[in-house]
Enzyme design. Sequence first.
Site, short mmCIF file in Angstrom:
data_model
loop_
_atom_site.label_atom_id
_atom_site.label_comp_id
_atom_site.label_asym_id
_atom_site.label_seq_id
_atom_site.Cartn_x
_atom_site.Cartn_y
_atom_site.Cartn_z
N PRO A 104 0.81 -1.23 0.00
CA PRO A 104 0.00 0.00 0.00
C PRO A 104 0.84 1.28 0.00
O PRO A 104 0.34 2.33 -0.38
CB PRO A 104 -0.82 -0.11 1.30
CG PRO A 104 -0.86 -1.56 1.61
CD PRO A 104 0.46 -2.10 1.14
N GLU A 109 0.78 -9.17 7.96
CA GLU A 109 0.97 -7.74 8.24
C GLU A 109 2.06 -7.12 7.39
O GLU A 109 2.28 -5.91 7.43
CB GLU A 109 1.30 -7.54 9.73
CG GLU A 109 0.14 -7.80 10.66
CD GLU A 109 -1.04 -6.89 10.41
OE1 GLU A 109 -0.85 -5.68 10.36
OE2 GLU A 109 -2.16 -7.42 10.25
N ASP A 120 -7.44 2.56 -25.63
CA ASP A 120 -7.71 2.40 -24.20
C ASP A 120 -7.72 3.75 -23.49
O ASP A 120 -7.03 4.69 -23.90
CB ASP A 120 -6.64 1.53 -23.54
CG ASP A 120 -6.73 0.07 -23.95
OD1 ASP A 120 -7.79 -0.34 -24.44
OD2 ASP A 120 -5.73 -0.65 -23.77
N ARG A 147 -1.18 -7.81 -22.34
CA ARG A 147 -2.07 -7.37 -23.41
C ARG A 147 -1.41 -6.34 -24.32
O ARG A 147 -1.92 -6.07 -25.40
CB ARG A 147 -3.38 -6.82 -22.83
CG ARG A 147 -3.25 -5.56 -22.02
CD ARG A 147 -4.57 -5.19 -21.35
NE ARG A 147 -5.65 -5.04 -22.30
CZ ARG A 147 -5.89 -3.93 -22.99
NH1 ARG A 147 -5.09 -2.89 -22.85
NH2 ARG A 147 -6.92 -3.86 -23.81
#
Length: 259
Positions: free
Chosen positions: A93, A120, A173, A158
């Site tokens: 994160p 954690e 895109d 892709r």
Amino acid sequence: MRFDVVTLFPELFAPFLISGVTRRAYETGLVDVKLWNLRDFAEGNYRRVDDRPFGGGPGMVMMAEPLARCLEHLKADRLACGAAEVPTVLFSPIGQTLNHASVERWSAGSGAVLICGRYEGLDQRFIDRHVDQQISLGDFVLSGGELAAMALLDAVARLQPGVLNDEGSHQMDSFNPALDGLLDCPHYTRPEAWRGEPVPAILMSGNHAHIERWRRDQRLALTQRQRPELVRQARRAGQLSATDEAFLADLVENPEQDA
């Protein structure tokens, strides 16, 4: 390119690597994915890879030693196979958010070692010594890095030549430089009327110049509404024409109008 994925759950990747259009990239070796089960590098009968955190607190922390052994082993394997040196990436994160520009850089590179954390987190000493880059998918927390690794692999796969049915597909895109970094426009297909809602008439007109202008206006309107910072970014880069600016100005004056 070769990606080495360090994970406690290699079985999660099995269906991912054989499903959908991106499987072509993995089957042909355009994107070579090697899975490393971290428990294979742990000691003891239980192959333990985690322990309680020093200082107390909830949860468990992944131990540095099994991670280091796995990393050393896979790097030796890469060297024996003649694979290029690549960065070691941890999904976390606190990492930089993955975006289209960074995906394009990864898609043109030699791959990476992808560390999928759990619990954690990882012992900070391993991170300090071995991790070159941390990547996040956004401001939320997953139960592990596997989904994030799949997201990166899918986005990279892709973009490889021959993977998508239409080579120009990814150029349309959202976030692509071909669209000046704007969001993509709405799309429609048969039937012409669905449950009383018709396809926009201009798409049935056959006038390709008018259709392209309509699509550009739709991209501008959608981006201004959902991600206005992308419009500002395109403006600073000089990517908006006088016609674009006139449309946006009119959109501010008449926000309820149909683009």
